[in-house]
Design a protein around this motif. Structure first.
Motif, PDB file in Angstrom:
ATOM      1  N   GLN A 171       0.830  -1.209   0.000  1.00 33.81           N
ATOM      2  CA  GLN A 171       0.000   0.000   0.000  1.00 33.81           C
ATOM      3  C   GLN A 171       0.861   1.255   0.000  1.00 33.81           C
ATOM      4  O   GLN A 171       0.613   2.189  -0.761  1.00 33.81           O
ATOM      5  CB  GLN A 171      -0.900   0.014   1.231  1.00 33.81           C
ATOM      6  CG  GLN A 171      -1.920  -1.101   1.227  1.00 33.81           C
ATOM      7  CD  GLN A 171      -2.873  -0.996   2.403  1.00 33.81           C
ATOM      8  OE1 GLN A 171      -2.554  -0.352   3.394  1.00 33.81           O
ATOM      9  NE2 GLN A 171      -4.019  -1.625   2.297  1.00 33.81           N
ATOM     10  N   ARG A 173       3.793   1.583  -1.047  1.00 30.15           N
ATOM     11  CA  ARG A 173       4.462   1.717  -2.338  1.00 30.15           C
ATOM     12  C   ARG A 173       3.574   2.461  -3.340  1.00 30.15           C
ATOM     13  O   ARG A 173       4.018   3.366  -4.027  1.00 30.15           O
ATOM     14  CB  ARG A 173       4.798   0.325  -2.868  1.00 30.15           C
ATOM     15  CG  ARG A 173       5.878   0.343  -3.911  1.00 30.15           C
ATOM     16  CD  ARG A 173       6.066  -1.018  -4.516  1.00 30.15           C
ATOM     17  NE  ARG A 173       6.628  -1.975  -3.549  1.00 30.15           N
ATOM     18  CZ  ARG A 173       6.666  -3.286  -3.777  1.00 30.15           C
ATOM     19  NH1 ARG A 173       6.184  -3.792  -4.880  1.00 30.15           N
ATOM     20  NH2 ARG A 173       7.211  -4.096  -2.897  1.00 30.15           N
ATOM     21  N   TYR A 174       2.309   2.092  -3.390  1.00 27.32           N
ATOM     22  CA  TYR A 174       1.409   2.742  -4.338  1.00 27.32           C
ATOM     23  C   TYR A 174       1.157   4.200  -3.977  1.00 27.32           C
ATOM     24  O   TYR A 174       1.099   5.058  -4.844  1.00 27.32           O
ATOM     25  CB  TYR A 174       0.081   1.989  -4.423  1.00 27.32           C
ATOM     26  CG  TYR A 174       0.211   0.735  -5.240  1.00 27.32           C
ATOM     27  CD1 TYR A 174       0.312   0.805  -6.622  1.00 27.32           C
ATOM     28  CD2 TYR A 174       0.277  -0.503  -4.623  1.00 27.32           C
ATOM     29  CE1 TYR A 174       0.462  -0.330  -7.379  1.00 27.32           C
ATOM     30  CE2 TYR A 174       0.431  -1.655  -5.373  1.00 27.32           C
ATOM     31  CZ  TYR A 174       0.517  -1.567  -6.750  1.00 27.32           C
ATOM     32  OH  TYR A 174       0.675  -2.695  -7.491  1.00 27.32           O
ATOM     33  N   ALA A 177       4.318   6.131  -4.910  1.00 28.42           N
ATOM     34  CA  ALA A 177       4.487   6.262  -6.360  1.00 28.42           C
ATOM     35  C   ALA A 177       3.479   7.256  -6.931  1.00 28.42           C
ATOM     36  O   ALA A 177       3.838   8.172  -7.671  1.00 28.42           O
ATOM     37  CB  ALA A 177       4.323   4.903  -7.031  1.00 28.42           C
ATOM     38  N   GLY A 178       2.219   7.092  -6.571  1.00 20.88           N
ATOM     39  CA  GLY A 178       1.171   7.938  -7.135  1.00 20.88           C
ATOM     40  C   GLY A 178       1.333   9.384  -6.729  1.00 20.88           C
ATOM     41  O   GLY A 178       1.401  10.286  -7.585  1.00 20.88           O
ATOM     42  N   PHE A 215      -2.926   5.301  -9.424  1.00 16.65           N
ATOM     43  CA  PHE A 215      -2.240   4.428  -8.473  1.00 16.65           C
ATOM     44  C   PHE A 215      -3.107   4.145  -7.243  1.00 16.65           C
ATOM     45  O   PHE A 215      -3.203   3.013  -6.775  1.00 16.65           O
ATOM     46  CB  PHE A 215      -0.931   5.077  -8.012  1.00 16.65           C
ATOM     47  CG  PHE A 215       0.209   4.837  -8.957  1.00 16.65           C
ATOM     48  CD1 PHE A 215       1.058   3.762  -8.762  1.00 16.65           C
ATOM     49  CD2 PHE A 215       0.443   5.682 -10.034  1.00 16.65           C
ATOM     50  CE1 PHE A 215       2.114   3.522  -9.620  1.00 16.65           C
ATOM     51  CE2 PHE A 215       1.490   5.454 -10.910  1.00 16.65           C
ATOM     52  CZ  PHE A 215       2.328   4.371 -10.718  1.00 16.65           C
ATOM     53  N   ILE A 216      -3.727   5.208  -6.745  1.00 17.52           N
ATOM     54  CA  ILE A 216      -4.493   5.036  -5.515  1.00 17.52           C
ATOM     55  C   ILE A 216      -5.722   4.153  -5.762  1.00 17.52           C
ATOM     56  O   ILE A 216      -6.012   3.250  -4.978  1.00 17.52           O
ATOM     57  CB  ILE A 216      -4.953   6.413  -4.954  1.00 17.52           C
ATOM     58  CG1 ILE A 216      -3.730   7.277  -4.633  1.00 17.52           C
ATOM     59  CG2 ILE A 216      -5.833   6.235  -3.723  1.00 17.52           C
ATOM     60  CD1 ILE A 216      -2.867   6.782  -3.512  1.00 17.52           C
ATOM     61  N   TYR A 218      -6.068   1.920  -8.001  1.00 15.80           N
ATOM     62  CA  TYR A 218      -5.590   0.566  -8.176  1.00 15.80           C
ATOM     63  C   TYR A 218      -5.353  -0.101  -6.819  1.00 15.80           C
ATOM     64  O   TYR A 218      -5.797  -1.216  -6.557  1.00 15.80           O
ATOM     65  CB  TYR A 218      -4.287   0.586  -8.965  1.00 15.80           C
ATOM     66  CG  TYR A 218      -3.678  -0.770  -9.165  1.00 15.80           C
ATOM     67  CD1 TYR A 218      -4.142  -1.615 -10.169  1.00 15.80           C
ATOM     68  CD2 TYR A 218      -2.653  -1.214  -8.354  1.00 15.80           C
ATOM     69  CE1 TYR A 218      -3.602  -2.863 -10.341  1.00 15.80           C
ATOM     70  CE2 TYR A 218      -2.099  -2.479  -8.520  1.00 15.80           C
ATOM     71  CZ  TYR A 218      -2.581  -3.294  -9.520  1.00 15.80           C
ATOM     72  OH  TYR A 218      -2.051  -4.534  -9.695  1.00 15.80           O
ATOM     73  N   ALA A 219      -4.668   0.630  -5.943  1.00 13.22           N
ATOM     74  CA  ALA A 219      -4.347   0.058  -4.635  1.00 13.22           C
ATOM     75  C   ALA A 219      -5.605  -0.157  -3.794  1.00 13.22           C
ATOM     76  O   ALA A 219      -5.693  -1.101  -3.023  1.00 13.22           O
ATOM     77  CB  ALA A 219      -3.372   0.969  -3.895  1.00 13.22           C
ATOM     78  N   HIS A 223      -5.612  -3.787  -3.152  1.00  9.85           N
ATOM     79  CA  HIS A 223      -4.976  -4.016  -1.852  1.00  9.85           C
ATOM     80  C   HIS A 223      -5.763  -3.441  -0.697  1.00  9.85           C
ATOM     81  O   HIS A 223      -5.241  -3.239   0.383  1.00  9.85           O
ATOM     82  CB  HIS A 223      -3.566  -3.442  -1.852  1.00  9.85           C
ATOM     83  CG  HIS A 223      -2.707  -4.019  -2.930  1.00  9.85           C
ATOM     84  ND1 HIS A 223      -2.243  -5.301  -2.875  1.00  9.85           N
ATOM     85  CD2 HIS A 223      -2.283  -3.506  -4.107  1.00  9.85           C
ATOM     86  CE1 HIS A 223      -1.548  -5.552  -3.975  1.00  9.85           C
ATOM     87  NE2 HIS A 223      -1.562  -4.483  -4.739  1.00  9.85           N
ATOM     88  N   LEU A 225      -6.611  -0.565   0.018  1.00  9.36           N
ATOM     89  CA  LEU A 225      -5.879   0.567   0.562  1.00  9.36           C
ATOM     90  C   LEU A 225      -6.754   1.319   1.553  1.00  9.36           C
ATOM     91  O   LEU A 225      -7.927   1.548   1.287  1.00  9.36           O
ATOM     92  CB  LEU A 225      -5.476   1.489  -0.599  1.00  9.36           C
ATOM     93  CG  LEU A 225      -4.690   2.740  -0.218  1.00  9.36           C
ATOM     94  CD1 LEU A 225      -3.362   2.404   0.397  1.00  9.36           C
ATOM     95  CD2 LEU A 225      -4.478   3.615  -1.434  1.00  9.36           C
ATOM     96  N   ASP A 451       1.460 -11.120  -2.897  1.00  9.69           N
ATOM     97  CA  ASP A 451       0.255 -10.285  -2.984  1.00  9.69           C
ATOM     98  C   ASP A 451      -0.730 -10.649  -1.889  1.00  9.69           C
ATOM     99  O   ASP A 451      -0.703 -11.741  -1.358  1.00  9.69           O
ATOM    100  CB  ASP A 451      -0.468 -10.548  -4.322  1.00  9.69           C
ATOM    101  CG  ASP A 451       0.072  -9.658  -5.417  1.00  9.69           C
ATOM    102  OD1 ASP A 451       0.951  -8.844  -5.113  1.00  9.69           O
ATOM    103  OD2 ASP A 451      -0.380  -9.807  -6.572  1.00  9.69           O
TER     104      ASP A 451
END
Ligand code: ADP
Length: 744
Positions: A171, A173-174, A177-178, A215-216, A218-219, A223, A225, A451
């Motif tokens: 989490q 990481r995303y 990155a984002g 990114f967020i 997606y996470a 995930h 998030l 994952d």
């Protein structure tokens, strides 16, 4: 409106959407709240730029300054968020200067809204471009404040990243990155470039927030998030992605325009731009459809395929042990976990198998009083139905992070379950319920990829558990029936041969139920999956709902069949047969009327009350009545008669031999006589056999077989007298138990 203004507004809208989703899903959680606030500020920032680029906007100075105010809030809320993400409990208090900065900075900057001249010296229009001149000292203050807050935020996140593992690490990481991409490019175009005197590209900045959104989201989907449980449909994700890309795409074209403009002229570049968009659109759309499928919804696992393969297993494999083994194997392969365990533990059964790291299956010990079994045995599926937000699935990760308790667990249960799961090295536990009772568990290890289990995985597992429940139940029934047949083979008396017929009905019924149940469960499973993915107004939604409800209805029928095969016990109720027949006829009176059938009822007034299962008896009457109706398509007369026989043993009045002691004392007789087409001579011996029917395509051939079984279980007899063309009479004889008479 200029294109760049439009795409700025679109970007603002996208950010607003994300902010609202996060806020509405996050509840009171401070993490989601601060994040939603930060994204809302990004939306404001993009909106401010949109307003600023509006041509002939008299308040452009205001909006220009507004973007800086929004920027200050982005920094503050991002800092707040980064300080507590991903787990507010272990976060240290921020040291005082940072706290002061995070509050003071946006307040000071907002105050400047009333005197924008604090930051900006002049704003001049030069043809298409606006030229802004900043007051250097204020600009420096702003830049430092903003960068400090953002920098501290990232520092926090990176420290946390190093300490974290598993899902949290993913989490962070995303998030890094984002937001990182958005922050770096945003500040490049909106802080550093203007600092160097070029303010013409400031409109580019907000668009980089789209990376963050991507990114967020997606996470969040993959995930969970910030603990947001969100299942977006394919179409939504895909359209959002498409819109974002179009925005970025347009942005690039506008940028290209700026460079080509001098050489080719404004019109040409506009034409080239539109052409590029037009040409790019279709392939882009396809690309995105495929990408969304792959990235968000399939990944390594193809749910359709897995369900297909599993239902094949379910219908082919009837032996319980082999069934469990192949399910374990298939789950291990499909979810790519480091192992998979399948356990069946009920009152009568105790069986568990698991795969090792190489996927080889072997029996593993699992105990009845295991905490997981005890936990699930204590809750019924109804519990979940009432609370749709609660999942049946226990996730180890969720038990560890109880910042937001996911299941209403007390602390003792939580630690107990957690350590039980750790001992087994499993990531999740999925209960298998059959008929409201826990019948087994699916336990999966961690994914080999590291994952987490995605939401889509969990939904899939729930469906699999339901199907496995049916298959396990079938396998168990099959075994019981085999045992019964074995027992029967040993004995030879007349009575048992009669029962053998019943058992064969049972076996056949089970086989059929087995064959039908599995495709049915697949139909239901896939329909549910499709319905989940479908927007409300989709043209096929109604049809799918019909499929779903019809499949459920069929499943209920099959379930009844299985019930029958299971030699369900007889409820003992005191029943007035005359009354029961009348009640049953009431259901069919209307149909009789429209079919031109006259109903004649002749009830014996002195009929003794019987101890029978009322529901089952009613089922018999309905079966016989329906058959009579079917036999009289052009109308006719149906006579229902009840008789009480009171004879003492030696009488042959009814044609019954002395070897039938059941009838030696008292019995009652029920007759259903129709004037229909009758039964062919050669069919008479077969009509009670299961699946014998002359109603091609319309009948199941089970009505009489089921009726026979029910009457037999009540110690009675059912017989038929008929000739082709001359109607048919079905006679039911039921013994009267002495105590019933006394009761009467
Ligand atoms: P289904 O009604 O689905 O065919 P049943 O087991 O109830 O199954 O009946 C088996 C067959 O017995 C019927 O297909 C029909 O040929 C015959 N039958 C039953 N009842 C009657 C009746 N009252 N008159 C004529 N034929 C009958």
């Amino acid at each position: 409106m200029e294109t760049k203004t439009i795409i700025l507004f679109v970007t603002a809208a996208l950010n607003l959407t994300l902010s609202l989703i996060v806020y509405s899903r996050g509840g009171k959680n401070p993490i989601t709240r601060s994040y939603a606030a930060a994204v809302l500020s990004v939306a404001a920032w993009a909106f401010g730029h949109g307003m600023f680029t509006l041509e002939n906007n008299p308040s452009s100075l205001f909006w220009f300054y507004f973007t800086y105010v929004a920027g200050a809030f982005i920094a503050t809320f991002f800092f707040q968020f980064a300080r507590i993400f991903p787990n507010p409990i272990v976060s240290p208090l921020p040291f005082l200067p940072a706290k002061v900065l995070s509050i003071g900075f946006p307040v000071l900057v907002s105050a400047g809204l009333f005197l924008p001249n604090i930051l900006i010296q002049s704003l001049t229009q030069l043809g298409h471009q606006r030229q802004v001149v900043f007051i250097k000292s204020s600009y420096l203050f702003y830049t430092i404040g903003f960068s400090l807050l953002m920098g501290l935020g990232f520092l926090h996140l990176l420290t946390r990243y190093r300490e974290s593992s598993g899902r949290q690490r993913m989490q962070i990481r995303y998030v890094v990155a984002g937001t990182g991409i958005a922050a770096v490019f945003g500040s490049y175009f909106n802080l550093w470039l203007p600092w160097m005197g070029d303010t013409s590209l400031m409109w580019l900045g907000p668009h980089f927030s789209l990376f963050m959104i991507g990114f967020i989201s997606y996470a969040i989907i993959k995930h969970r998030l910030m603990d947001i449980r969100l299942i977006l449909s394919r179409t939504i994700v895909y359209s959002l992605l498409l819109v974002s890309t179009l925005v970025l795409y347009t942005m690039l074209i506008l940028l290209a325009q700026r460079f080509f403009q001098d050489k080719t002229g404004y019109m040409t570049s506009l034409v080239i731009g539109s052409l590029l968009i037009a040409l790019g659109f279709e392939p882009l759309k396809k690309l995105f459809q495929r990408a969304t499928e792959k990235i968000f919804f399939r990944g390594e696992l193809d749910p359709q395929r897995l369900l297909g393969e599993l239902s094949e297993t379910f219908s082919m494999v009837k032996d319980l042990d082999s069934l469990l083994k192949s399910i374990a194997q298939q789950l291990y392969d499909a979810f790519r976990t480091d192992h998979a365990i399948l356990a069946v533990l009920t009152e009568s059964e105790e069986l568990s198998v698991g795969t090792d790291r190489e996927g080889a299956v072997q029996p593993i010990p699992f105990y009845r009083n295991h905490p997981l079994i005890q936990y699930y045995a204590s809750i019924s599926p109804m519990h979940y139905l009432k609370m749709p937000t609660k999942r049946e699935i226990l996730l180890q990760e969720e038990l560890i992070e109880t910042a937001q308790p996911t299941a209403s667990l007390d602390e003792g249960t939580r630690t107990n379950l957690l350590s039980a799961m750790k001992d087994l090295h499993i990531a999740n536990a999925v209960p298998i319920f059959t008929k409201d009772q826990l019948s087994g568990l699916i336990l999966l290890g961690h994914k080999r990829s590291g994952d987490s289990f995605f939401l889509a995985d969990l939904k899939l597992l729930e469906i699999i558990a339901r199907q496995a429940g049916v298959a396990i139940e079938n396998a168990r029934l099959y075994k019981t029936l085999q045992q019964q047949m074995e027992e029967l083979k040993g004995s030879q008396t007349q009575q048992l041969i009669q029962s053998a017929k019943l058992a064969s009905i049972g076996e056949l019924a089970t086989n059929v139920a087995h064959e039908i149940n599995n495709p049915l469960t697949s139909i239901l499973g896939f329909t549910t999956l499709m319905l989940d993915d479908m927007e409300d107004h989709h043209p096929h939604k109604k049809d799918l709902k019909i499929i779903q409800s019809e499949a459920m209805r069929s499943r209920d029928i099959v379930r009844n069949l299985l019930d029958f095969a299971r030699k369900r016990g007889i409820k003992k109720e005191l029943i007035d047969i005359n009354q029961l027949i009348q009640k049953t006829l009431n259901l069919l009176r209307h149909q009789a009327e429209i079919s031109n059938i006259v109903l004649k009822e002749e009830y014996a007034p002195d009929l003794p009350t019987l101890i029978v299962d009322g529901d089952q008896m009613k089922q018999v009457f309905i079966n016989l009545l329906k058959n009579a109706f079917d036999a009289m398509p052009k109308g006719g007369t149906l006579t229902v008669t009840t008789l009480a026989h009171n004879f003492d043993g030696s009488s042959t009045q009814t044609g019954l031999g002395e070897d039938e002691p059941l009838f030696s004392r008292k019995m009652i007789e029920i007759r259903f006589q129709d004037t229909g087409e009758g039964i062919d001579k050669e069919h008479i011996p077969k009509i009670f056999d299961p699946f014998f029917t002359t109603k091609e395509g319309m009948g199941t051939g089970l009505g009489l077989a089921v009726s026979y079984g029910i009457i037999e279980r009540h110690g009675g007899r059912i017989e038929v007298f008929s000739e082709a063309g001359a109607g048919a009479t079905f006679v039911i004889k039921l013994p009267v138990k002495e105590e019933a008479v006394l009761h009467h």
